[in-house]
Design a protein around this motif. Structure first.
Motif, PDB file in Angstrom:
ATOM      1  N   ALA A  30      11.066   5.263  -8.039  1.00  0.00           N
ATOM      2  CA  ALA A  30      10.279   6.153  -7.194  1.00  0.00           C
ATOM      3  C   ALA A  30       8.953   6.460  -7.865  1.00  0.00           C
ATOM      4  CB  ALA A  30      11.056   7.446  -6.940  1.00  0.00           C
ATOM      5  N   GLY A  31       7.892   6.438  -7.071  1.00  0.00           N
ATOM      6  CA  GLY A  31       6.552   6.684  -7.593  1.00  0.00           C
ATOM      7  C   GLY A  31       5.736   5.431  -7.764  1.00  0.00           C
ATOM      8  N   CYS A  32       6.396   4.264  -7.839  1.00  0.00           N
ATOM      9  CA  CYS A  32       5.676   3.000  -7.973  1.00  0.00           C
ATOM     10  C   CYS A  32       5.090   2.600  -6.620  1.00  0.00           C
ATOM     11  CB  CYS A  32       6.607   1.913  -8.487  1.00  0.00           C
ATOM     12  SG  CYS A  32       7.235   2.244 -10.152  1.00  0.00           S
ATOM     13  N   GLN A  33       3.972   1.891  -6.658  1.00  0.00           N
ATOM     14  CA  GLN A  33       3.276   1.518  -5.431  1.00  0.00           C
ATOM     15  C   GLN A  33       3.287   0.005  -5.252  1.00  0.00           C
ATOM     16  OE1 GLN A  33      -0.880   2.615  -5.216  1.00  0.00           O
ATOM     17  NE2 GLN A  33      -0.791   2.807  -3.001  1.00  0.00           N
ATOM     18  N   LEU A  34       3.581  -0.432  -4.027  1.00  0.00           N
ATOM     19  CA  LEU A  34       3.572  -1.855  -3.716  1.00  0.00           C
ATOM     20  C   LEU A  34       2.140  -2.283  -3.396  1.00  0.00           C
ATOM     21  CD1 LEU A  34       5.486  -4.286  -3.394  1.00  0.00           C
ATOM     22  CD2 LEU A  34       5.538  -3.792  -0.941  1.00  0.00           C
TER      23      LEU A  34
ATOM     24  N   ALA B 221       3.917  -5.011  -7.548  1.00  0.00           N
ATOM     25  CA  ALA B 221       3.971  -3.552  -7.567  1.00  0.00           C
ATOM     26  C   ALA B 221       3.227  -3.006  -8.763  1.00  0.00           C
ATOM     27  CB  ALA B 221       5.420  -3.061  -7.587  1.00  0.00           C
ATOM     28  N   ASP B 222       2.550  -1.896  -8.534  1.00  0.00           N
ATOM     29  CA  ASP B 222       1.872  -1.160  -9.602  1.00  0.00           C
ATOM     30  C   ASP B 222       2.884  -0.191 -10.211  1.00  0.00           C
ATOM     31  OD1 ASP B 222       0.295   0.340 -11.246  1.00  0.00           O
ATOM     32  OD2 ASP B 222      -1.048   1.082  -9.688  1.00  0.00           O
ATOM     33  N   LEU B 223       3.296  -0.483 -11.447  1.00  0.00           N
ATOM     34  CA  LEU B 223       4.313   0.333 -12.117  1.00  0.00           C
ATOM     35  C   LEU B 223       3.703   1.309 -13.110  1.00  0.00           C
ATOM     36  CD1 LEU B 223       6.857  -2.545 -12.938  1.00  0.00           C
ATOM     37  CD2 LEU B 223       6.591  -1.261 -10.805  1.00  0.00           C
ATOM     38  N   SER B 224       2.363   1.429 -13.116  1.00  0.00           N
ATOM     39  CA  SER B 224       1.695   2.201 -14.162  1.00  0.00           C
ATOM     40  C   SER B 224       2.068   3.679 -14.145  1.00  0.00           C
ATOM     41  CB  SER B 224       0.174   2.063 -14.018  1.00  0.00           C
ATOM     42  OG  SER B 224      -0.259   2.530 -12.753  1.00  0.00           O
ATOM     43  N   MET B 225       2.490   4.188 -12.997  1.00  0.00           N
ATOM     44  CA  MET B 225       2.846   5.603 -12.920  1.00  0.00           C
ATOM     45  C   MET B 225       3.954   5.966 -13.903  1.00  0.00           C
ATOM     46  SD  MET B 225       4.086   7.686  -9.571  1.00  0.00           S
ATOM     47  CE  MET B 225       4.670   9.363  -9.680  1.00  0.00           C
ATOM     48  N   LEU B 226       4.889   5.049 -14.115  1.00  0.00           N
ATOM     49  CA  LEU B 226       6.015   5.337 -14.998  1.00  0.00           C
ATOM     50  C   LEU B 226       6.028   4.479 -16.262  1.00  0.00           C
ATOM     51  CD1 LEU B 226       8.831   5.781 -12.355  1.00  0.00           C
ATOM     52  CD2 LEU B 226       7.808   7.539 -13.762  1.00  0.00           C
ATOM     53  N   THR B 227       5.333   3.340 -16.261  1.00  0.00           N
ATOM     54  CA  THR B 227       5.363   2.470 -17.446  1.00  0.00           C
ATOM     55  C   THR B 227       4.045   2.419 -18.177  1.00  0.00           C
ATOM     56  OG1 THR B 227       4.692   0.456 -16.256  1.00  0.00           O
ATOM     57  CG2 THR B 227       7.034   1.012 -16.246  1.00  0.00           C
TER      58      THR B 227
ATOM     59  N   GLY C 263       0.788  -1.224   0.000  1.00  0.00           N
ATOM     60  CA  GLY C 263       0.000   0.000   0.000  1.00  0.00           C
ATOM     61  C   GLY C 263       0.814   1.264   0.000  1.00  0.00           C
ATOM     62  N   GLU C 264       2.146   1.163   0.191  1.00  0.00           N
ATOM     63  CA  GLU C 264       2.995   2.348   0.230  1.00  0.00           C
ATOM     64  C   GLU C 264       3.587   2.645  -1.143  1.00  0.00           C
ATOM     65  OE1 GLU C 264       4.597   2.112   4.860  1.00  0.00           O
ATOM     66  OE2 GLU C 264       5.940   1.577   3.205  1.00  0.00           O
ATOM     67  N   GLN C 265       3.941   3.908  -1.330  1.00  0.00           N
ATOM     68  CA  GLN C 265       4.560   4.357  -2.571  1.00  0.00           C
ATOM     69  C   GLN C 265       6.047   4.584  -2.328  1.00  0.00           C
ATOM     70  OE1 GLN C 265       2.534   7.753  -4.119  1.00  0.00           O
ATOM     71  NE2 GLN C 265       2.765   7.146  -6.242  1.00  0.00           N
ATOM     72  N   LEU C 266       6.851   4.227  -3.304  1.00  0.00           N
ATOM     73  CA  LEU C 266       8.300   4.312  -3.151  1.00  0.00           C
ATOM     74  C   LEU C 266       8.781   5.746  -3.366  1.00  0.00           C
ATOM     75  CD1 LEU C 266      10.882   2.662  -2.676  1.00  0.00           C
ATOM     76  CD2 LEU C 266      11.009   2.286  -5.138  1.00  0.00           C
TER      77      LEU C 266
END
Length: 747
Positions: free
Chosen positions: A303-307, A281-287, A265-268
């Motif tokens: 940074a910005g990816c969420q687990l 991990a949800d990588l959609s923010m950057l990919t 639930g945290e963001q890197l």
């Protein structure tokens, strides 16, 4: 292709983005740019007032920052080595308030200055007695003093600076015209004459303040782009010290090589490499890839990816300022520092006009003296030339079209954020669409239900919903969203999640499994042979295989109809995504996009590179949604953000559609109309000067008439810009009819 990549890499190595503090208008940027280009070692420079940034280029060695800072300081500005979004935001707000205060003073005192001037103009008609004309002239000057000394002070400072820098522009002309009007008027008053021109100076200052305020409100958005872009990254991280103790620290205090912990639930906050733990991990923010990715030791996480699931320990590979998202923000700053065609054209016209006007004013004075005209009248002729030819209409030509169109278009869900959009759409030949969140909703929907013999479709669906009830996985959310009826409350039981594999639900004597086929087989379940694509959930109950549920991406209702309409209008359509090849091809097939125009598994930098290469063949529009699209949106000829675009994405785009891509065809048509009006305004502004300058030189136009003519010129530009509203009404109705006729149910 490789050669192009090497060339691009070399250009990026030989350029840097710096921040300029203290700029208050486009003329400031022109002066700083001209000065930077003259510095030793600088091969080229571009300064953008809207972004508060300067891009410098060099051939061999990077010029010392201290030398550049010293040079810029001579003009009264400050140069910083990095872009600070918060500082830019404060500066933008300061400029806006600065202009509003000065405009308020100009309007109030200017009105009182114009009243006695108006009575002087009416004197030949017997409106006032001759003995009160001189006191009226003095009153006009006294009321004009706050406007000249306070409201116009910025123009004088900037005008002087641009003259020193050898790049005189509109502010230099305003400075000279106001100075000449006040000197001549003061001279006339002390000589006992009532022929003063304070009103002309007041009108000149007031009109220019209005133009600056319009231009500022439309274009000063770039600091928000970078600030919002970085807002998506948390400011703190959980640091694991050498003793194994966990402590929360600001991300700026954590250096490369230190260990941090990331929980579900945290963001890197920092780029890192996983050293321990497994998770999804949800990588959609950057990919832009819509499905969470299973990660383990050795994998890189940005940074910005969420687990989504699991817990990870990472070693920091890039600290604040060096992260991938920091690099993307700097790239966007570089792209925003570019000047559009109309901006460059307006700058060139302003630079050419100034020497032409000064030469014409000098010629007017000389011609008058040769004709035996008294010195005060000869000076008035020169002043008339300077006032009547002052390019107020030129400075209003673009902002007025934007302003008139924006208020009307925003009611239709079309938000213009950059004047460049209104010139970029004229020759568009290709439209590139992002996939997830743009053409699709970003959440999967149930595509097929294949129960085993002892199960029914409804029973299998209920089992999946009960088992995945608390899972944050997108497939689970899609499963719940696709319920045909509201189910009864699920039995509580206990649920255990296995990162990247599946979920186990135990309720009394019932044990249910939902996840990948390979995981079910590891648990001893006899799963029929099948291809595990990640878009299916396999289920088992009490040790027996129960069936599978297949998913597909949910296409937005308007996507197919919009693409059909754009194809009919002659545009070439591309699909560009960070998602897998199979997912992209499946979607393209459903929307009628040819496989040759489908590009998958592209990073943000690769997206921008593709857009740049396509631009060399045809002007291109990029339509996207999601933070990973920010670089492509800022770099495209025309960037359009749609739907629930991330705040940074919406800011980076030139156009933001609040609803959906259904407005893309309308946006292109309206942008083309607006660009046409801009060029008409520019043509009028230049043509007006070409017509009136010879008349003023020969003495046909007095300074007061010159001020009125200047105002009428600006009024003509205003009236032409008002045509934008009526064209919007007409074009929107036509586009709505076309889209409605093309809407068909998706199959």
């Amino acid at each position: 292709m490789a050669a192009n990549n090497r060339s691009t890499a070399q250009e990026q190595q030989n350029q840097d983005i710096l921040m300029i503090e203290g700029m208050r208008c486009g003329s400031c940027a022109i002066a700083v740019e001209a000065l930077l280009k003259k510095q030793p070692g600088v091969s080229d420079a571009a300064v953008n007032f809207a972004a508060d940034v300067a891009m410098i280029c060099w051939d061999k060695e990077k010029p010392p920052l201290a030398n550049l800072q010293q040079a810029v300081a001579r003009l009264g500005y400050r140069l910083h080595s990095s872009v600070d979004p918060d500082r830019s935001k404060l500066q933008a707000e300061s400029v806006r308030k600065h202009l509003q205060r000065r405009l308020a003073v100009a309007v109030v005192f200017g009105m009182w200055s114009m009243m006695p001037a108006l009575l002087i103009y009416l004197a030949p008609f017997g409106a006032v007695e001759a003995e009160v004309l001189w006191p009226l002239a003095v009153a006009s000057g006294l009321f004009a003093a706050p406007v000249v000394l306070y409201s116009g002070s910025h123009f004088y400072r900037v005008g002087w600076r641009t003259l020193i820098a050898g790049a005189p522009g509109l502010d230099s002309l305003i400075f000279l015209a106001v100075f000449a009007a006040c000197i001549i008027s003061t001279w006339q008053i002390f000589a006992g004459s009532y022929h003063v021109y304070f009103d002309a100076a007041v009108m000149l200052i007031t009109f220019q303040l209005i133009a600056r305020l319009l231009d500022t409100s439309v274009r000063r958005r770039a600091s928000e782009i970078i600030r919002r872009y970085l807002q998506h990254v948390p400011e703190q991280a959980t640091l694991k010290n050498p003793e194994g103790k966990l402590e929360t620290h600001p991300a700026t205090d954590i250096k490369a090589g230190e260990h941090i912990v990331l929980r579900a639930g945290e963001q890197l906050a920092l780029d890192g490499q996983i050293v321990q733990g497994h998770g999804q991990a949800d990588l959609s923010m950057l990919t832009g890839e819509h499905m969470p990715q299973a990660l383990g030791p050795g994998a890189e996480l940005l940074a910005g990816c969420q687990l989504v699931e699991g817990e990870l320990e990472l070693v920091v590979t890039a600290s604040t300022g060096q992260r991938r998202i920091d690099q993307l923000s700097r790239s966007i700053s570089a792209l925003l520092s570019r000047k559009t065609t109309l901006q460059r054209l307006t700058d060139r016209i302003a630079r050419i006009l100034l020497p032409v006007i000064l030469i014409a004013a000098t010629a007017a004075v000389g011609l008058a003296l040769v004709q035996g005209v008294p010195i005060p009248e000869a000076a008035a002729r020169g002043l008339a030339v300077m006032i009547i030819s002052c390019p107020c209409a030129l400075s209003l030509a673009i902002p007025l079209v934007i302003t008139m169109g924006h208020a009307n278009m925003i009611n239709r869900g079309i938000v213009l954020q950059d004047p460049a959009a209104l010139e970029a759409a004229a020759e568009v030949g290709a439209i590139v669409f992002d996939k997830t969140g743009t053409l699709t909703t970003g959440e999967p929907s149930v595509n097929s239900i294949t129960p085993a013999r002892q199960w029914t479709e409804s029973g299998l669906l209920q089992l999946a919903q009960d088992t995945l009830l608390e899972s944050p996985h997108p497939v689970a959310r899609g499963l719940m969203a696709n319920r045909h009826s509201v189910p009864e409350p699920a039995p509580e039981g206990t649920r255990g999640s296995f990162s990247g594999l599946g979920t186990r639900w135990v309720n009394g004597e019932t044990v249910a499994l939902a996840g990948r086929a390979s995981w079910l087989r590891e648990q001893g379940i006899d799963v029929p042979p099948t291809e595990d694509t990640g878009m299916s959930v396999y289920l088992a109950c009490n040790g027996l295989y129960a069936g599978k549920i297949g998913f597909q991406e949910t296409i937005r209702q308007e996507s197919a109809a919009t693409i059909r309409q754009l194809v009919q209008q002659g545009y070439v359509i591309y699909l560009l995504s960070g998602d897998t090849r199979k997912a992209c091809l499946d979607l393209a097939k459903r929307l009628g996009i040819t496989p040759e125009h489908v590009l998958s598994e592209y990073s943000p930098e690769q997206k921008h590179s593709f857009i740049a290469n396509l631009e060399q063949q045809t002007p291109t529009v990029f339509v996207g949604d999601g933070l990973n699209d920010g670089l492509a949106l800022a770099g495209a000829r025309l960037g359009i953000a749609v739907g629930n675009a991330a705040s940074a994405t919406g800011a980076a785009a030139a156009v933001y559609l609040t609803e959906s891509i259904a407005k893309v065809p309308t946006t292109l048509q309206l942008a083309q109309r607006a660009r046409k009006l801009m060029y008409q305004n520019l043509f009028w502004a230049v043509g007006y000067n070409a017509l009136v300058i010879p008349l003023a030189v020969t003495g046909w136009i007095q300074p007061v008439i010159a001020a009125v003519a200047m105002s009428l010129s600006s009024l003509c530009v205003l009236l032409n810009s008002l045509r934008m509203q009526s064209q919007i009404e007409c074009d929107s109705a036509v586009s709505s009819c076309k889209l409605s006729s093309s809407l068909q149910p998706l199959t």
